[in-house]
Design a protein around this motif. Structure first.
Motif, PDB file in Angstrom:
ATOM      1  N   ALA A 150       0.825  -1.219   0.000  1.00 21.22           N
ATOM      2  CA  ALA A 150       0.000   0.000   0.000  1.00 21.22           C
ATOM      3  C   ALA A 150       0.856   1.266   0.000  1.00 21.22           C
ATOM      4  CB  ALA A 150      -0.926  -0.010   1.213  1.00 21.22           C
ATOM      5  N   ASN A 151       0.596   2.140  -0.979  1.00 26.16           N
ATOM      6  CA  ASN A 151       1.469   3.296  -1.212  1.00 26.16           C
ATOM      7  C   ASN A 151       0.691   4.438  -1.852  1.00 26.16           C
ATOM      8  OD1 ASN A 151       3.908   4.782  -1.467  1.00 26.16           O
ATOM      9  ND2 ASN A 151       4.262   3.963  -3.519  1.00 26.16           N
ATOM     10  N   SER A 152      -0.554   4.606  -1.413  1.00 24.16           N
ATOM     11  CA  SER A 152      -1.386   5.660  -2.017  1.00 24.16           C
ATOM     12  C   SER A 152      -2.369   6.257  -1.011  1.00 24.16           C
ATOM     13  CB  SER A 152      -2.141   5.099  -3.229  1.00 24.16           C
ATOM     14  OG  SER A 152      -2.761   3.857  -2.934  1.00 24.16           O
ATOM     15  N   GLY A 189      -3.859  -1.039   5.322  1.00 26.60           N
ATOM     16  CA  GLY A 189      -2.498  -1.482   5.058  1.00 26.60           C
ATOM     17  C   GLY A 189      -1.990  -2.357   6.187  1.00 26.60           C
ATOM     18  N   LEU A 190      -0.855  -1.965   6.762  1.00 24.87           N
ATOM     19  CA  LEU A 190      -0.245  -2.729   7.852  1.00 24.87           C
ATOM     20  C   LEU A 190      -0.470  -2.084   9.222  1.00 24.87           C
ATOM     21  CD1 LEU A 190       3.178  -3.586   6.151  1.00 24.87           C
ATOM     22  CD2 LEU A 190       1.117  -5.019   6.303  1.00 24.87           C
ATOM     23  N   GLU A 191      -1.356  -1.117   9.285  1.00 22.51           N
ATOM     24  CA  GLU A 191      -1.505  -0.327  10.510  1.00 22.51           C
ATOM     25  C   GLU A 191      -2.617  -0.801  11.425  1.00 22.51           C
ATOM     26  OE1 GLU A 191       0.855   1.921  11.048  1.00 22.51           O
ATOM     27  OE2 GLU A 191       1.641   1.290   9.103  1.00 22.51           O
ATOM     28  N   ASN A 230       5.211   0.409   5.080  1.00 25.09           N
ATOM     29  CA  ASN A 230       5.055   0.468   3.637  1.00 25.09           C
ATOM     30  C   ASN A 230       5.057   1.924   3.162  1.00 25.09           C
ATOM     31  OD1 ASN A 230       2.530   1.376   4.458  1.00 25.09           O
ATOM     32  ND2 ASN A 230       1.490  -0.540   3.978  1.00 25.09           N
ATOM     33  N   GLY A 231       4.833   2.122   1.867  1.00 24.00           N
ATOM     34  CA  GLY A 231       4.874   3.471   1.325  1.00 24.00           C
ATOM     35  C   GLY A 231       3.849   4.404   1.930  1.00 24.00           C
ATOM     36  N   ALA A 232       2.679   3.882   2.283  1.00 20.82           N
ATOM     37  CA  ALA A 232       1.649   4.727   2.879  1.00 20.82           C
ATOM     38  C   ALA A 232       2.123   5.302   4.211  1.00 20.82           C
ATOM     39  CB  ALA A 232       0.366   3.919   3.069  1.00 20.82           C
ATOM     40  N   ARG A 233       2.732   4.449   5.039  1.00 19.01           N
ATOM     41  CA  ARG A 233       3.238   4.956   6.317  1.00 19.01           C
ATOM     42  C   ARG A 233       4.347   5.974   6.099  1.00 19.01           C
ATOM     43  NH1 ARG A 233       6.266   1.183  10.644  1.00 19.01           N
ATOM     44  NH2 ARG A 233       4.313   0.009  10.591  1.00 19.01           N
ATOM     45  N   VAL A 234       5.256   5.666   5.178  1.00 21.24           N
ATOM     46  CA  VAL A 234       6.365   6.584   4.906  1.00 21.24           C
ATOM     47  C   VAL A 234       5.840   7.939   4.441  1.00 21.24           C
ATOM     48  CG1 VAL A 234       8.332   7.017   3.389  1.00 21.24           C
ATOM     49  CG2 VAL A 234       8.044   4.768   4.445  1.00 21.24           C
TER      50      VAL A 234
END
Length: 365
Positions: free
Chosen positions: A158-160, A285-287, A337-341
């Motif tokens: 997930a990155n959006s 995502g991973l949260e 992942n990208g979403a957290r970043v």
């Protein structure tokens, strides 16, 4: 050993402002001229919108080779973009507001006219993993058995989180936008290659879809290669995450094929349940919790991700990928992942322009 190939879609942005820019026509022309001079195959392709670019790796057996090629083509894309005043960002949606420009080809015009706002707003970038299979029959057996695990790959990639200058509250908002296509998402258990082909033909005979290229299942038989194509992932901000997704995808395919050869039936989870699992993965995502593929009940994201790892452990070990996959997974769970970043970058910098600038840098790994 099964071969793996990866397709990545990239966002083209202004080098100064970070706003998406319609640079693909100029970039592809320059890249094509260079390929001709060097007597090389063209790698970069246009996408639905001119603010995008796509490349595909060659099929590889060694994951180190996949990693090297992904980094190499990302660097080449960045070099070409720089020549036309742009930059390349591995972002699945644009954090900054954008009015996307449709591609110039006849197919793109047809999609725009046919699907209206759904097509016009599809400025989303994904990562597709192709894994070789021995036959269509084996491929469909794999599709039937990987269904419950695909949402886990979505959560990992997930990155959006941002859309039109706003936090969507989703980890993968791309999954929501992509889900507007009428053929997208999870599918039923097919049972045989014959039934798969019948289903595809039934969909095409409705006249809603233009051709087989619009069969946008979460995983499908490729209509171009002897592969299963897993399509659920966002394009990953870090090349290392892309490699991890590719590694786990190959092991999922191998595990599913082994189950089929041993006569083990696929799980019969309905598509409605799988849609809920996919929504949960895209939302958090991973949260937070995910839907566990074995029980279809909520469980902590880390528990579910490690269940995926355990599910494919034997295939990872047989391919020599176990240690690298474990290391990559631990890093992903630790760093996010990208979403957290992206959200952490926004909290630190306070503006989307700086988020994009840092993501441009991280795209190269």
């Amino acid at each position: 050993m099964r071969s793996v190939g990866v397709e990545e879609e990239m966002l083209l942005v202004d080098a100064e402002s970070g706003e998406p820019r319609a640079l693909s026509t100029a970039l592809l022309a320059a890249a094509s001229r260079e390929a001709v001079r060097r007597d090389e195959d063209e790698v970069f392709e246009e996408e639905l919108h001119r603010e995008q670019l796509e490349f595909a790796t060659r099929p590889h057996v060694a994951m180190d080779d996949i990693a090297e090629e992904i980094r190499g083509w990302r660097a080449e894309a960045a070099r070409h973009a720089e020549r036309v005043g742009g930059a390349v960002a591995a972002l699945a949606t644009s954090p900054l507001p954008v009015s996307p420009s449709m591609g110039l080809g006849e197919r793109h015009r047809w999609l725009s006219e046919r699907f209206g706002l759904t097509a016009q707003e599809q400025l989303t970038s994904g990562c597709h993993v192709h894994v070789s299979v021995e036959s269509d029959e084996e491929g469909v057996a794999v599709l039937d058995r990987v269904r419950p695990w695909l949402a886990v790959l979505m959560a990992m990639s997930a990155n959006s989180p941002f859309w039109q200058g706003k936090d969507t509250q989703y980890a993968s908002y791309r999954s929501q936008v992509w889900g507007r296509w009428p053929s997208a998402g999870p599918v039923e258990v097919f049972g045989s290659a014959e039934r798969y082909r019948e289903q595809v033909e039934e969909l095409l005979r409705t006249g809603v879809l233009r051709d087989e290229g619009m069969i946008y299942f979460d995983a499908r038989l490729s209509h171009r290669y002897p592969t299963v194509e897993i399509r659920v992932a966002d394009v990953c901000l870090s090349p290392a995450t892309t490699v991890l997704i590719a590694t786990l995808s190959r092991s999922l395919v191998e595990t599913a094929a082994r189950e089929w050869h041993k006569g083990e039936p696929p799980a019969r989870h309905g598509t409605a349940l799988l849609r809920l699992a996919a929504w949960q993965a895209g939302r958090y995502g991973l949260e937070h919790e995910l839907v566990h593929p074995l029980t279809m009940r909520p469980a902590p994201a880390e528990t579910v991700v490690r269940a995926l790892f355990d599910h494919v452990r034997d295939a990872l070990e047989a391919a020599g990928d176990l240690a690298a996959a474990r290391q990559g997974l631990d890093a992903l769970l630790s760093e996010g992942n990208g979403a957290r970043v992206q959200r952490e970058l926004l909290a630190r910098t306070g503006n989307f322009r700086d988020v994009v600038a840092e993501c441009v840098r991280r795209t190269q790994g």
